[in-house]
Motif scaffolding. Structure first.
Motif, PDB file in Angstrom:
ATOM      1  N   HIS A   1      82.617 -30.543 -68.722  1.00 11.72           N
ATOM      2  CA  HIS A   1      81.790 -31.888 -68.430  1.00 11.72           C
ATOM      3  C   HIS A   1      80.554 -31.412 -67.279  1.00 11.72           C
ATOM      4  O   HIS A   1      80.822 -30.952 -66.100  1.00 11.72           O
TER       5      HIS A   1
ATOM      6  N   ARG B   1      77.495 -32.058 -65.042  1.00 17.46           N
ATOM      7  CA  ARG B   1      76.909 -33.050 -64.231  1.00 17.46           C
ATOM      8  C   ARG B   1      76.008 -32.565 -63.354  1.00 17.46           C
ATOM      9  O   ARG B   1      75.833 -31.419 -62.839  1.00 17.46           O
TER      10      ARG B   1
ATOM     11  N   TYR C   1      73.960 -33.053 -59.499  1.00 20.22           N
ATOM     12  CA  TYR C   1      74.160 -33.389 -58.185  1.00 20.22           C
ATOM     13  C   TYR C   1      72.793 -33.033 -57.351  1.00 20.22           C
ATOM     14  O   TYR C   1      72.201 -32.257 -57.387  1.00 20.22           O
TER      15      TYR C   1
ATOM     16  N   ASP D   1      81.382 -39.949 -69.230  1.00 23.01           N
ATOM     17  CA  ASP D   1      80.390 -39.197 -68.599  1.00 23.01           C
ATOM     18  C   ASP D   1      79.146 -40.131 -67.869  1.00 23.01           C
ATOM     19  O   ASP D   1      78.276 -39.591 -67.000  1.00 23.01           O
TER      20      ASP D   1
ATOM     21  N   ASN E   1      78.912 -39.953 -59.980  1.00 24.08           N
ATOM     22  CA  ASN E   1      79.493 -38.556 -59.633  1.00 24.08           C
ATOM     23  C   ASN E   1      80.729 -39.128 -58.691  1.00 24.08           C
ATOM     24  O   ASN E   1      81.558 -38.308 -58.873  1.00 24.08           O
TER      25      ASN E   1
ATOM     26  N   PHE F   1      83.728 -39.791 -60.878  1.00 24.86           N
ATOM     27  CA  PHE F   1      83.879 -39.148 -62.217  1.00 24.86           C
ATOM     28  C   PHE F   1      85.212 -38.505 -62.485  1.00 24.86           C
ATOM     29  O   PHE F   1      85.984 -38.671 -63.401  1.00 24.86           O
TER      30      PHE F   1
END
Lengths: 163, 364
Positions: free
Chosen positions: A48, A50, A52, B183, B187, B190
């Motif tokens: 996954h 992501r 930041y 998804d 954050n 998650f």
């Protein structure tokens, strides 16, 4: 019919360039030592990614961890009780203890610049171990080696501090 | 006020949980006409996904593996339509024609019994006719149930076509769709989101696989048992017992009704057959409790029996038979989501509180 048109593409298919790049990064870590590249690549497809922002927390000490984390780009600080433990760059990984224990994180991880992070979840690891027990066993051995190395490093630091 | 509730871990958990619950309820209402095929498709997905995974490991692509799974499903569906369904339909028709005789036999038996009772106690037969009325009503209900059963077989044929299509797309695209949706989580939530999802998915998958295997075993045991004791329509009765076994605690009791009624309807009445019909269900339950449950579905759900029974009644009242079947996985899912949310939010709240306390101490 033009099948190259984005409308006809699988919207959820990960982009090939990211997969190759992340596979290469994982293959350069001790976690994927002696694991076939093909299997690593298959795993990367289900990992996954992501993003930041600067100063955004990736995880906090005390929260239950569920994944090991790889820095694809940017940099991350690892802190415990506001004390800096490490500064990690692209290609580094952290939080591997969460892959084998359902325990709270022991440190904070904060992105110190805009960072792309790849999460490899414990649940995905469990499924992979069931599917490929041989590679799974090798991966577990690799985690044990990494954790033992970190423990040894901590012991040396502590003994240096005491002396 | 609202801010205070949202800042408290319990308040925040209840608010988020209610949001999830209401979204699922809304989705359930919108998809009400497709609820049965969707539930069946998810159940089949839970069963067939491992086959697709095995095929993928052998070098099949996702599309080819999903297509192969679809072929397996279509073969099974074809078998159902051409081999099993006409026989079942025949057994159901036989049962329908047999029913008046069954009721007649039960009515005369009941009349004899009440006559003997009245004579023994030297009472006047003030309630004459009530037994006949009760059984006439029961006869109507029974006939209606069987007619509905016949209609169910027609609807079942439609399901046999829709469900494989839904299952194929689930096997092929469910994971991608799930990743895409999860998804989207921020954050900060998650990892917690994925943890909760995997706990729910693991438990549901274990439960669905377990209960389907369990029902299959009950179906085989009871069909064989009814066939051995010479009861009419043994396979239909076995399938009904297997389906009713999907409802914990209450299902096995309901499964006894039809075989016992059929045994009662035999002329002349054969008491041993009634005992044997109950015996078959009991033996199936003993095997189920001693062997099947411990090895197949042990610990897949960990709910108090009282919650299970109340849940079955409430869901049954709301959604009928399908509600009784989905009651346990739904309560179990809600339990995991609530616990996961509460633990995650509480931990985060405690961490924030700890940080604030440390900052205050440092400032002082």
């Amino acid at each position: 019919m033009n099948t190259e048109h984005p409308l006809w593409q699988n919207l959820f298919r990960p982009r090939a360039d990211r997969i190759s790049e992340v596979t290469e990064m994982w293959m350069n870590t001790p976690l994927f030592e002696k694991i076939p590249r093909k299997e690593c690549r298959e795993l990367v497809k289900i990992m996954h990614p992501r993003h930041y922002s600067t100063n955004e927390k990736i995880f906090t000490s005390g929260e239950i961890g569920a994944s090991v984390v790889l820095i694809r780009s940017g940099s991350v600080e690892i802190k415990a009780n506001d004390k800096l433990l490490a500064e990690l760059k692209a290609g580094d990984f952290f939080g591997e203890v969460a892959l084998i224990m359902d325990e709270p994180r022991t440190a904070d991880a904060i992105a110190i610049e805009s960072s792309d992070i790849i999460f490899f979840l414990r649940s995905d690891l469990d499924e992979w171990v069931k599917r490929s027990p041989k590679s799974g066993a090798q991966f577990m051995l690799n985690i044990a080696t990494v954790i033992a190395a970190r423990l040894r490093h901590t012991n040396i630091l502590l003994s240096l501090q005491n002396s | 006020m609202m801010q205070a509730i949202f800042n408290h871990p319990l308040g925040r958990t209840i608010l988020i949980f209610s949001g999830i619950f209401l979204s699922i309820l809304l989705l359930g209402v919108l998809l009400a006409p497709l609820l049965v095929p969707i539930i069946l498709s998810f159940a089949l997905y839970a069963l067939l996904e491992p086959i697709s995974e095995i095929l993928e490991r052998q070098g099949f692509t996702r599309n080819t593996a999903s297509l192969s799974v679809l072929l397996i499903l279509l073969t099974l569906a074809a078998l159902l339509i051409y081999a099993i369904l006409p026989q079942l339909s025949g057994q159901l028709t036989a049962l329908q024609t047999q029913l008046p005789q069954v009721w007649q036999s039960i009515t005369s038996m009941s009349d004899n019994f009440s006559q003997n009772l009245l004579e023994s106690f030297k009472l006047h037969n003030a309630n004459e006719g009530i037994t006949q009325q009760i059984f006439a009503q029961a006869n109507d209900w029974g006939k209606t149930a069987l007619i509905q059963g016949s209609n169910l077989i027609i609807s079942f044929s439609a399901l046999v076509i829709i469900v494989p299509i839904f299952t194929f797309f689930l096997v092929r695209d469910y994971r991608s769709f799930r990743n895409y949706m999860l998804d989207k989580l921020p954050n900060s939530s998650f990892e917690m989101g994925w943890l909760i999802y995997h706990r729910v998915a693991h438990q549901l998958q274990e439960y669905i696989r377990g209960i389907m295997i369990q029902s299959g075993i009950i179906c085989v045991i009871t069909s064989f048992g009814f066939y051995l004791i010479g009861l009419d329509s043994p396979f239909l009765l076995g399938i009904i017992a297997g389906i009713l076994n999907l409802i914990p605690y209450i299902g096995p009791l309901l499964a006894m009704i039809l075989p016992v009624l059929l045994a009662l309807g035999k002329v002349p009445i054969e008491l041993w057959l009634i005992g044997a019909a109950i015996g078959v269900i009991l033996i199936a339950q003993i095997i189920d409790n001693l062997i099947v449950i411990p090895s197949v579905i042990a610990n897949s759900v960990n709910l108090h029996p009282l919650i299970v029974i109340v849940g079955i009644i409430v869901f049954g009242n709301l959604f009928g038979f399908i509600g009784m079947v989905i009651a346990i996985p739904m309560i179990s899912t809600a339990n995991i989501i609530y616990t996961g949310l509460y633990n995650g939010i509480k931990t985060r709240h405690e961490i924030q509180h700890r940080v604030m306390t440390t900052q205050q101490t440092e400032n002082e």
